[in-house]
Design an enzyme around this catalytic site. Structure first.
Site, PDB file in Angstrom:
ATOM      1  CG  PHE A 123      -7.132 -16.081  30.285  1.00 27.83           C
ATOM      2  CD1 PHE A 123      -7.812 -16.096  31.657  1.00 27.83           C
ATOM      3  CD2 PHE A 123      -5.564 -15.199  31.485  1.00 27.83           C
ATOM      4  CE1 PHE A 123      -7.871 -15.781  32.918  1.00 27.83           C
ATOM      5  CE2 PHE A 123      -5.260 -15.569  32.612  1.00 27.83           C
ATOM      6  CZ  PHE A 123      -6.418 -15.624  33.843  1.00 27.83           C
ATOM      7  CB  ILE A 157      -1.947 -21.594  29.653  1.00 25.60           C
ATOM      8  CG1 ILE A 157      -1.174 -21.510  28.726  1.00 25.60           C
ATOM      9  CG2 ILE A 157      -3.411 -21.445  29.270  1.00 25.60           C
ATOM     10  CD1 ILE A 157      -0.871 -19.719  29.116  1.00 25.60           C
ATOM     11  CD  GLN A 280       5.508  -7.883  75.229  1.00 27.42           C
ATOM     12  OE1 GLN A 280       7.001  -7.379  75.025  1.00 27.42           O
ATOM     13  NE2 GLN A 280       4.754  -7.473  75.811  1.00 27.42           N
ATOM     14  CD  GLU A 364      -4.580 -13.766  36.904  1.00 27.78           C
ATOM     15  OE1 GLU A 364      -4.557 -12.839  35.590  1.00 27.78           O
ATOM     16  OE2 GLU A 364      -4.678 -14.769  36.267  1.00 27.78           O
ATOM     17  N   GLY A 365       0.437 -10.383  36.568  1.00 33.88           N
ATOM     18  CA  GLY A 365       1.578  -9.497  36.219  1.00 33.88           C
ATOM     19  C   GLY A 365       2.069 -10.034  37.505  1.00 33.88           C
TER      20      GLY A 365
HETATM   21  C1  LIG Z   1       0.452 -21.689  39.017  1.00 32.26           C
HETATM   22  C2  LIG Z   1       0.227 -20.751  37.275  1.00 32.26           C
HETATM   23  C3  LIG Z   1      -0.800 -20.179  36.734  1.00 32.26           C
HETATM   24  C4  LIG Z   1      -1.258 -19.392  35.707  1.00 32.26           C
HETATM   25  N1  LIG Z   1      -2.048 -19.505  34.207  1.00 32.26           N
HETATM   26  C5  LIG Z   1      -1.988 -18.459  33.528  1.00 32.26           C
HETATM   27  C6  LIG Z   1      -3.288 -18.582  32.592  1.00 32.26           C
HETATM   28  O1  LIG Z   1      -3.638 -18.835  32.851  1.00 32.26           O
HETATM   29  N2  LIG Z   1      -2.296 -17.882  31.393  1.00 32.26           N
HETATM   30  C7  LIG Z   1      -1.595 -16.849  30.926  1.00 32.26           C
HETATM   31  O2  LIG Z   1      -1.624 -17.202  29.881  1.00 32.26           O
HETATM   32  N3  LIG Z   1      -0.271 -17.573  31.744  1.00 32.26           N
HETATM   33  C8  LIG Z   1      -0.822 -17.806  32.912  1.00 32.26           C
HETATM   34  N4  LIG Z   1       0.828 -18.300  33.795  1.00 32.26           N
HETATM   35  C9  LIG Z   1       1.814 -16.934  33.978  1.00 32.26           C
HETATM   36  C10 LIG Z   1       1.813 -16.285  35.043  1.00 32.26           C
HETATM   37  O3  LIG Z   1       0.988 -14.946  34.088  1.00 32.26           O
HETATM   38  C11 LIG Z   1       3.426 -15.491  33.868  1.00 32.26           C
HETATM   39  O4  LIG Z   1       4.535 -16.865  34.566  1.00 32.26           O
HETATM   40  C12 LIG Z   1       3.741 -13.834  34.878  1.00 32.26           C
HETATM   41  O5  LIG Z   1       3.151 -13.730  33.813  1.00 32.26           O
HETATM   42  C13 LIG Z   1       5.407 -13.999  34.502  1.00 32.26           C
HETATM   43  O6  LIG Z   1       6.345 -14.482  34.082  1.00 32.26           O
HETATM   44  P1  LIG Z   1       7.158 -15.209  33.352  1.00 32.26           P
HETATM   45  O7  LIG Z   1       6.988 -16.038  34.390  1.00 32.26           O
HETATM   46  O8  LIG Z   1       7.655 -15.500  32.010  1.00 32.26           O
HETATM   47  O9  LIG Z   1       8.633 -14.366  34.123  1.00 32.26           O
HETATM   48  P2  LIG Z   1       9.903 -12.716  33.914  1.00 32.26           P
HETATM   49  O10 LIG Z   1       8.055 -11.845  32.613  1.00 32.26           O
HETATM   50  O11 LIG Z   1      10.391 -13.371  32.548  1.00 32.26           O
HETATM   51  O12 LIG Z   1      10.012 -12.724  34.650  1.00 32.26           O
HETATM   52  C14 LIG Z   1      11.076 -13.076  35.514  1.00 32.26           C
HETATM   53  C15 LIG Z   1      11.298 -11.928  36.378  1.00 32.26           C
HETATM   54  O13 LIG Z   1      11.548 -10.906  36.187  1.00 32.26           O
HETATM   55  C16 LIG Z   1      10.900  -9.852  36.686  1.00 32.26           C
HETATM   56  N5  LIG Z   1      10.526  -8.516  35.356  1.00 32.26           N
HETATM   57  C17 LIG Z   1      10.198  -9.010  33.856  1.00 32.26           C
HETATM   58  N6  LIG Z   1      10.094  -7.846  33.370  1.00 32.26           N
HETATM   59  C18 LIG Z   1      10.526  -6.702  34.701  1.00 32.26           C
HETATM   60  C19 LIG Z   1      10.786  -5.467  34.123  1.00 32.26           C
HETATM   61  N7  LIG Z   1      10.466  -4.746  33.822  1.00 32.26           N
HETATM   62  N8  LIG Z   1      10.113  -4.441  35.612  1.00 32.26           N
HETATM   63  C20 LIG Z   1      11.193  -5.683  36.653  1.00 32.26           C
HETATM   64  N9  LIG Z   1      10.986  -6.175  36.937  1.00 32.26           N
HETATM   65  C21 LIG Z   1      10.851  -7.182  35.808  1.00 32.26           C
HETATM   66  C22 LIG Z   1       9.774 -10.310  37.020  1.00 32.26           C
HETATM   67  O14 LIG Z   1       8.794  -9.898  38.146  1.00 32.26           O
HETATM   68  C23 LIG Z   1       9.894 -11.551  37.516  1.00 32.26           C
HETATM   69  O15 LIG Z   1       9.899 -11.794  39.301  1.00 32.26           O
HETATM   70  C24 LIG Z   1       0.542 -18.866  35.238  1.00 32.26           C
HETATM   71  C25 LIG Z   1       1.662 -19.070  35.790  1.00 32.26           C
HETATM   72  C26 LIG Z   1       1.501 -19.718  37.342  1.00 32.26           C
HETATM   73  C27 LIG Z   1       2.984 -20.166  38.033  1.00 32.26           C
END
Ligand SMILES: Cc1cc2nc3c(=O)[nH]c(=O)nc-3n(C[C@H](O)[C@H](O)[C@H](O)COP(=O)(O)OP(=O)(O)OC[C@H]3O[C@@H](n4cnc5c(N)ncnc54)[C@H](O)[C@@H]3O)c2cc1C
Length: 385
Positions: A123, A157, A280, A364-365
């Site tokens: 996905f 992905i 401990q 996944e968020g």
């Molecule tokens: C091993 C792996 C497998 C993955 N597989 C998939 C997949 O199959 N399909 C897919 O679509 N994606 C996939 N992902 C992507 C993953 O879902 C995204 O990386 C994730 O949703 C976060 O997005 P980003 O990395 O762009 O971070 P960003 O959204 O840019 O966030 C960066 C930082 O800012 C914080 N942040 C962002 N917005 C806010 C807010 N409103 N409030 C507070 N903090 C915030 C985040 O928590 C994070 O710490 C995968 C990632 C990895 C590492």
């Protein structure tokens, strides 16, 4: 309130544990070093019926639900964090989503092939400039009359470069914001407008393929739309609420693997003439890990049970995902400390659990996003569904 597993659930638990020990563990060390993904293991999981949870029998369903899938993920991840990913790619992600939103033709055409691992699922939501903020995605789908034209890039992905059929989320109407996203069922292979590539720079989950997908005027058929045009955001949130529980189950597995190793080492390692487990501070560390792990398991099983009952569960799912992920990271961190210098060695598994567990805070968020969701429910801004 019953906390025990049924005989059937115990059987699945044993089957998954056995599979992980016999099929994954023997080559795990070299697979981790070489970043080897073994498609034959995914097919074996399929032949054992691992991917039929929550699906009707006519499409390959195995009569089980989320709770059983969680039990499978937990057992697989106890041996290797990478190995629970196929449950999401074949079953909980694409299959359940198409079963919920697809036409009869789409269900018949795609779900059995994901369940049997004839087709490797995926996905695609995340992009280089769009992660947590799904609505900001840049990939577009333009209606060209007799086909859809896709342009853009997806990143991070799972299964990107090994995937066949899966789900793509793209913008069909930018002005409509979250009502302008659409979900498509697409094939990554044999389309000259689609290029995939592996991401080799991950710090963990080395045996689970992750990659990027580029779309350059890629043509896909008109009947590729899942659900309605403009329904993509709703479908995406529904899907993430399911794949998130599988991730939480993987966290339980990683936590269990780390804790088991920490306890074994604490009972074995001697310093100052005594087992380190008799001190401990080590005991406190283990007590915290174990208590957090048990609490995480109750949250994850509760969320899975609510899903199986068809009851509201977004609130509980986000709590389970947040708590289990953070508990796994804590357990892996403590295990590394208990192992001393051996924890810092790639010869021992402590470092792998820590690396793999770190992914749980992001996928996944992120943990921050789960907190945002949980607070929204707790403050009464959102209704639990
Ligand atoms: C091993 C792996 C497998 C993955 N597989 C998939 C997949 O199959 N399909 C897919 O679509 N994606 C996939 N992902 C992507 C993953 O879902 C995204 O990386 C994730 O949703 C976060 O997005 P980003 O990395 O762009 O971070 P960003 O959204 O840019 O966030 C960066 C930082 O800012 C914080 N942040 C962002 N917005 C806010 C807010 N409103 N409030 C507070 N903090 C915030 C985040 O928590 C994070 O710490 C995968 C990632 C990895 C590492």
């Amino acid at each position: 309130m019953r906390f025990g597993l049924t005989d059937e659930q115990k059987m699945m638990q044993d089957m998954a544990r056995d599979f992980a020990q016999k099929e994954i563990l023997p080559t795990l060390k070299e697979d981790e070093v070489n970043h080897t993904f073994r498609p034959e293991l995914v097919k074996k999981m399929a032949s054992l019926g691992f991917f039929g949870c929550g699906l009707p029998e006519e499409y390959g369903g195995n009569g089980c639900g989320f709770l059983e899938s969680v039990i499978l993920a937990e057992q697989l991840a106890t041996v290797s964090g990478s190995s629970r990913l196929p449950l999401n790619m074949q079953n909980i992600g694409p299959s359940l989503t198409v079963n919920k939103f697809g036409t009869k033709e789409q269900k018949e055409r795609f779900i059995p092939d994901w369940v049997s691992a004839e087709s490797f699922g995926f996905f695609a939501i995340t992009e280089p400039n769009s992660g947590s903020d799904v609505v900001s995605m840049g990939t577009t789908a333009i209606d060209r009359g007799d086909h859809w034209e896709i342009n853009g890039q997806k990143m991070w992905i799972s299964n990107a470069h090994v995937g066949d059929w899966g789900l793509l989320y793209a913008v069909t109407d930018r002005a409509a914001k979250y009502k302008g996203l659409t979900c498509f069922i697409i094939n990554l292979k044999g389309n000259e407008g689609i290029i995939t590539a592996a991401i080799e720079s991950k710090v963990g989950l080395h045996c689970a393929p992750t990659g990027e997908i580029s779309f350059n005027q890629a043509k896909i058929p008109k009947d590729s739309v899942l659900g309605e045009v403009g329904q993509g955001f709703q479908i995406c949130m529904w899907q993430l609420n399911n794949t998130r529980i599988s991730c939480a189950a993987g966290a339980l597995g990683i936590g269990a693997g780390a804790i088991e190793a920490a306890i074994g080492y604490a009972n074995e390692r001697t310093q100052f003439g005594k087992k380190i487990g008799s001190y401990q501070m080590i005991q406190a560390s283990i007590a915290e890990m174990v208590a957090e792990h048990e609490a995480a398991r109750l949250l994850v099983y509760q969320a899975a049970w609510l899903k199986d009952q068809g009851l509201p569960n977004q609130y509980q799912t986000s709590m389970a995902k947040l708590f289990a992920s953070e508990a796994a990271v804590h357990a892996a961190t403590e295990t590394m400390k208990i192992f001393g210098s051996y924890g810092f060695s790639t010869e021992y598994p402590a470092e792998r659990w820590l690396r793999d567990s770190m992914s749980l805070r992001t996928v996944e968020g992120t943990s921050n996003i789960q907190k945002t969701i949980i607070a929204g429910f707790a403050l009464g801004d959102v209704v639990n569904r």
